[in-house]
Write a protein that holds these residues in place. Structure first.
Motif, PDB file in Angstrom:
ATOM      1  N   SER A 164     -59.742  74.078 -57.778  1.00  0.00           N
ATOM      2  CA  SER A 164     -60.831  73.989 -56.798  1.00  0.00           C
ATOM      3  C   SER A 164     -61.650  75.163 -56.947  1.00  0.00           C
ATOM      4  CB  SER A 164     -60.017  73.852 -55.396  1.00  0.00           C
ATOM      5  OG  SER A 164     -60.974  73.691 -54.420  1.00  0.00           O
ATOM      6  N   THR A 165     -62.929  75.031 -56.542  1.00  0.00           N
ATOM      7  CA  THR A 165     -63.994  75.992 -56.542  1.00  0.00           C
ATOM      8  C   THR A 165     -64.128  76.217 -54.726  1.00  0.00           C
ATOM      9  OG1 THR A 165     -65.726  74.285 -56.100  1.00  0.00           O
ATOM     10  CG2 THR A 165     -65.376  75.202 -58.542  1.00  0.00           C
ATOM     11  N   THR A 166     -63.562  75.428 -53.977  1.00  0.00           N
ATOM     12  CA  THR A 166     -63.534  75.867 -52.647  1.00  0.00           C
ATOM     13  C   THR A 166     -62.635  76.621 -52.167  1.00  0.00           C
ATOM     14  OG1 THR A 166     -64.202  73.354 -52.176  1.00  0.00           O
ATOM     15  CG2 THR A 166     -63.299  74.871 -50.306  1.00  0.00           C
ATOM     16  N   GLU A 167     -63.163  77.567 -51.502  1.00  0.00           N
ATOM     17  CA  GLU A 167     -62.412  78.772 -50.835  1.00  0.00           C
ATOM     18  C   GLU A 167     -61.365  78.273 -49.816  1.00  0.00           C
ATOM     19  OE1 GLU A 167     -61.504  81.967 -51.673  1.00  0.00           O
ATOM     20  OE2 GLU A 167     -62.900  81.835 -53.769  1.00  0.00           O
ATOM     21  N   PRO A 168     -60.048  78.491 -49.714  1.00  0.00           N
ATOM     22  CA  PRO A 168     -59.267  77.886 -48.538  1.00  0.00           C
ATOM     23  C   PRO A 168     -59.682  79.178 -47.556  1.00  0.00           C
ATOM     24  CG  PRO A 168     -57.976  79.053 -50.281  1.00  0.00           C
ATOM     25  CD  PRO A 168     -59.353  78.948 -50.896  1.00  0.00           C
ATOM     26  N   ARG A 169     -59.276  78.581 -46.219  1.00  0.00           N
ATOM     27  CA  ARG A 169     -59.693  79.376 -45.204  1.00  0.00           C
ATOM     28  C   ARG A 169     -58.667  80.030 -44.538  1.00  0.00           C
ATOM     29  NH1 ARG A 169     -62.303  74.322 -42.550  1.00  0.00           N
ATOM     30  NH2 ARG A 169     -60.319  73.317 -43.258  1.00  0.00           N
ATOM     31  N   ILE A 170     -58.253  81.295 -45.258  1.00  0.00           N
ATOM     32  CA  ILE A 170     -56.816  81.958 -44.923  1.00  0.00           C
ATOM     33  C   ILE A 170     -56.921  82.633 -43.671  1.00  0.00           C
ATOM     34  CG2 ILE A 170     -55.737  84.058 -45.816  1.00  0.00           C
ATOM     35  CD1 ILE A 170     -56.554  83.578 -48.477  1.00  0.00           C
ATOM     36  N   SER A 171     -58.135  83.006 -43.012  1.00  0.00           N
ATOM     37  CA  SER A 171     -57.929  83.427 -41.625  1.00  0.00           C
ATOM     38  C   SER A 171     -57.556  82.168 -40.630  1.00  0.00           C
ATOM     39  CB  SER A 171     -59.367  83.936 -41.326  1.00  0.00           C
ATOM     40  OG  SER A 171     -60.288  82.988 -41.363  1.00  0.00           O
ATOM     41  N   LYS A 172     -57.905  81.176 -41.055  1.00  0.00           N
ATOM     42  CA  LYS A 172     -57.590  80.047 -40.142  1.00  0.00           C
ATOM     43  C   LYS A 172     -55.971  79.597 -40.235  1.00  0.00           C
ATOM     44  CE  LYS A 172     -58.365  74.999 -39.642  1.00  0.00           C
ATOM     45  NZ  LYS A 172     -59.171  73.911 -40.037  1.00  0.00           N
ATOM     46  N   LEU A 173     -55.527  79.821 -41.437  1.00  0.00           N
ATOM     47  CA  LEU A 173     -54.188  79.711 -41.522  1.00  0.00           C
ATOM     48  C   LEU A 173     -53.334  80.501 -40.868  1.00  0.00           C
ATOM     49  CD1 LEU A 173     -54.399  78.508 -45.334  1.00  0.00           C
ATOM     50  CD2 LEU A 173     -54.129  77.025 -43.517  1.00  0.00           C
ATOM     51  N   VAL A 174     -53.708  81.924 -40.982  1.00  0.00           N
ATOM     52  CA  VAL A 174     -53.108  82.865 -40.542  1.00  0.00           C
ATOM     53  C   VAL A 174     -53.103  82.585 -38.816  1.00  0.00           C
ATOM     54  CG1 VAL A 174     -53.045  85.407 -40.069  1.00  0.00           C
ATOM     55  CG2 VAL A 174     -53.463  84.448 -42.352  1.00  0.00           C
ATOM     56  N   GLN A 175     -54.021  82.434 -38.447  1.00  0.00           N
ATOM     57  CA  GLN A 175     -54.458  82.248 -36.900  1.00  0.00           C
ATOM     58  C   GLN A 175     -53.368  81.320 -36.196  1.00  0.00           C
ATOM     59  OE1 GLN A 175     -55.998  84.220 -34.903  1.00  0.00           O
ATOM     60  NE2 GLN A 175     -55.188  83.189 -33.197  1.00  0.00           N
ATOM     61  N   LYS A 176     -53.241  80.336 -37.411  1.00  0.00           N
ATOM     62  CA  LYS A 176     -52.231  78.963 -36.812  1.00  0.00           C
ATOM     63  C   LYS A 176     -50.830  79.392 -36.817  1.00  0.00           C
ATOM     64  CE  LYS A 176     -51.064  74.253 -38.092  1.00  0.00           C
ATOM     65  NZ  LYS A 176     -51.338  73.044 -38.948  1.00  0.00           N
ATOM     66  N   ILE A 177     -50.604  80.225 -37.790  1.00  0.00           N
ATOM     67  CA  ILE A 177     -49.182  80.745 -37.783  1.00  0.00           C
ATOM     68  C   ILE A 177     -48.790  81.762 -36.796  1.00  0.00           C
ATOM     69  CG2 ILE A 177     -47.572  82.209 -39.116  1.00  0.00           C
ATOM     70  CD1 ILE A 177     -48.513  81.235 -41.690  1.00  0.00           C
ATOM     71  N   GLN A 178     -49.740  82.461 -36.456  1.00  0.00           N
ATOM     72  CA  GLN A 178     -49.687  83.857 -35.297  1.00  0.00           C
ATOM     73  C   GLN A 178     -49.601  82.694 -33.902  1.00  0.00           C
ATOM     74  OE1 GLN A 178     -49.217  86.924 -35.708  1.00  0.00           O
ATOM     75  NE2 GLN A 178     -49.070  86.234 -37.967  1.00  0.00           N
ATOM     76  N   GLU A 179     -50.118  81.723 -33.908  1.00  0.00           N
ATOM     77  CA  GLU A 179     -50.092  80.879 -32.400  1.00  0.00           C
ATOM     78  C   GLU A 179     -48.714  80.207 -32.421  1.00  0.00           C
ATOM     79  OE1 GLU A 179     -53.306  78.054 -32.734  1.00  0.00           O
ATOM     80  OE2 GLU A 179     -54.824  79.942 -32.342  1.00  0.00           O
ATOM     81  N   ASN A 180     -48.187  79.749 -33.664  1.00  0.00           N
ATOM     82  CA  ASN A 180     -46.842  79.298 -33.566  1.00  0.00           C
ATOM     83  C   ASN A 180     -45.877  80.117 -33.072  1.00  0.00           C
ATOM     84  OD1 ASN A 180     -47.891  76.696 -34.291  1.00  0.00           O
ATOM     85  ND2 ASN A 180     -47.580  76.828 -36.261  1.00  0.00           N
ATOM     86  N   ILE A 181     -45.871  81.414 -33.783  1.00  0.00           N
ATOM     87  CA  ILE A 181     -45.112  82.507 -33.415  1.00  0.00           C
ATOM     88  C   ILE A 181     -45.153  82.850 -31.881  1.00  0.00           C
ATOM     89  CG2 ILE A 181     -44.516  84.792 -33.736  1.00  0.00           C
ATOM     90  CD1 ILE A 181     -45.195  84.270 -36.742  1.00  0.00           C
TER      91      ILE A 181
END
Length: 364
Positions: free
Chosen positions: A345-362
């Motif tokens: 893929s040439t699309t950059e994954p949104r790492i900051s969004k994924l990190v935020q989601k994990i932090q919210e779950n914690i």
């Protein structure tokens, strides 16, 4: 464990929360690199992390080494990270799916998999603009498979040679791929030159034949056969590689200067509408050609598709190449969809969004 849980419930402005956030972000970033380089998931724990710890200790000291050691790069963690990254790329509508064929690899089996995906995702077949495969006989039949590939090659050659810019871009692409050959020749011109030399008794373009004629001239009958063969070869190339018309090139360069009578009948009405669209003219004047035509996809698709002479086989072949690198004997059980998507893929994954989601779950 109780103390750890208590610490996780600090508010999001707390130092520990921010530190955990950066550690998770680093884990995602390294996992993405592992996928893009087609490496085994274990390389994070067995090579990357040990190297990072040594460098941190030598350059920054023991405290820095302790911080680096908190970055999770275990096999299971990297696998989960890559799966998350892959899902995020899919959400951004690139590289939608990859499925294994459990039994046969016939065209009907491929079609069944694609249809299942279209139905599951509620996609409309009418939005499909092109299909490309590797042209194997198993996909298209023993005869039609070769014919398909040949037709694609014909269109590719004509497209690349249609302008100096495309030729330069093609050369740059070949350089980046470490290709042995970097220039695409018009073989009809080359054959014309060879025939001219052969008529003059010059066979230096054929190394083996040239060695034979060093001491004595070539037999007239053989020379005639060579020239006949070159003539037939040239005719075949002209049949398979017809030159692109000037009208098509003119339409691509500046559609507002093209005469309606110079284009195909099925495009004339839409071209009239196009040329009288002041909005299109404004966009054309403010954009480069490569930027302009994609913007016209929604409004004037018929004109644009006439300017796209082939469905690129590059993505198809690079996909197969990446799959071979990923699914080795040592990793023959790998479910490679997530790794493939991240690698291609040439699309950059949104790492900051994924990190935020994990932090919210914690935090919950």
């Amino acid at each position: 464990m109780e103390e750890y849980v208590k610490r996780q419930h600090l508010d999001q402005s707390g130092t520990l929360f921010q530190q955990n956030k950066r550690l998770t972000e680093a884990s995602y970033a390294v996992s993405l690199l592992i996928a893009q380089q087609k490496k085994p998931h274990t390389v994070g724990e067995t090579l990357i992390k040990p190297c990072a710890l040594k460098m941190a200790r030598i350059l920054l000291g023991e405290e820095a080494e302790k911080k680096f050691n908190k970055i999770s790069l275990s096999n299971n963690t990297v696998q989960r990270r890559i799966a998350d990254l892959s899902s995020d790329i899919k959400e951004q509508k690139e590289f939608l799916f990859c499925r294994s064929l459990e039994r046969n690899t016939r065209a009907v089996d491929v079609m069944e998999k694609v249809t299942e995906f279209f139905d599951h995702e509620e996609l409309n077949w009418h939005n499909l603009c092109g299909v490309c495969n590797n042209g194997t006989p198993a996909m298209l039949g023993a005869k039609s498979g070769f014919q398909y590939v040949l037709e694609q090659v014909i269109k590719i050659v004509n497209y690349v040679k249609s302008s100096a810019l495309k030729s330069r871009l093609f050369k740059q692409l070949c350089t980046e791929m470490d290709s042995e050959h970097k220039n695409l020749l018009y073989y009809t011109k080359k054959l014309e030159n060879w025939k001219r030399k052969a008529e003059e008794g010059n066979f230096t373009m054929f190394e083996s034949l040239s060695e034979v004629t060093i001491n004595e001239p070539l037999d007239p009958g053989v020379a005639k056969d060579v020239m006949t063969h070159l003539s037939c070869l040239r005719e075949k190339f002209l049949q398979y590689f017809p030159e692109i018309g000037r009208e098509e090139l003119a339409l691509m360069r500046n559609p507002f200067l093209v005469k309606v009578n110079d284009v195909q009948d099925d495009l004339q009405d839409q071209l009239i509408e196009f040329q009288n669209d002041s909005g299109c003219r404004d966009v054309f004047e403010a954009s480069s050609i490569s930027e302009f035509w994609p913007k016209m996809m929604g409004s004037y698709p018929n004109i644009l598709w006439k300017l796209l002479p082939f469905v690129t086989t590059y993505l198809c072949e690079s996909g197969f190449s990446t799959l071979v690198q990923l699914k080795t004997r040592a990793r023959n059980r790998l479910e490679c969809e997530a790794d493939l998507r991240c690698a291609l893929s040439t699309t950059e994954p949104r790492i900051s969004k994924l990190v935020q989601k994990i932090q919210e779950n914690i935090s919950h």
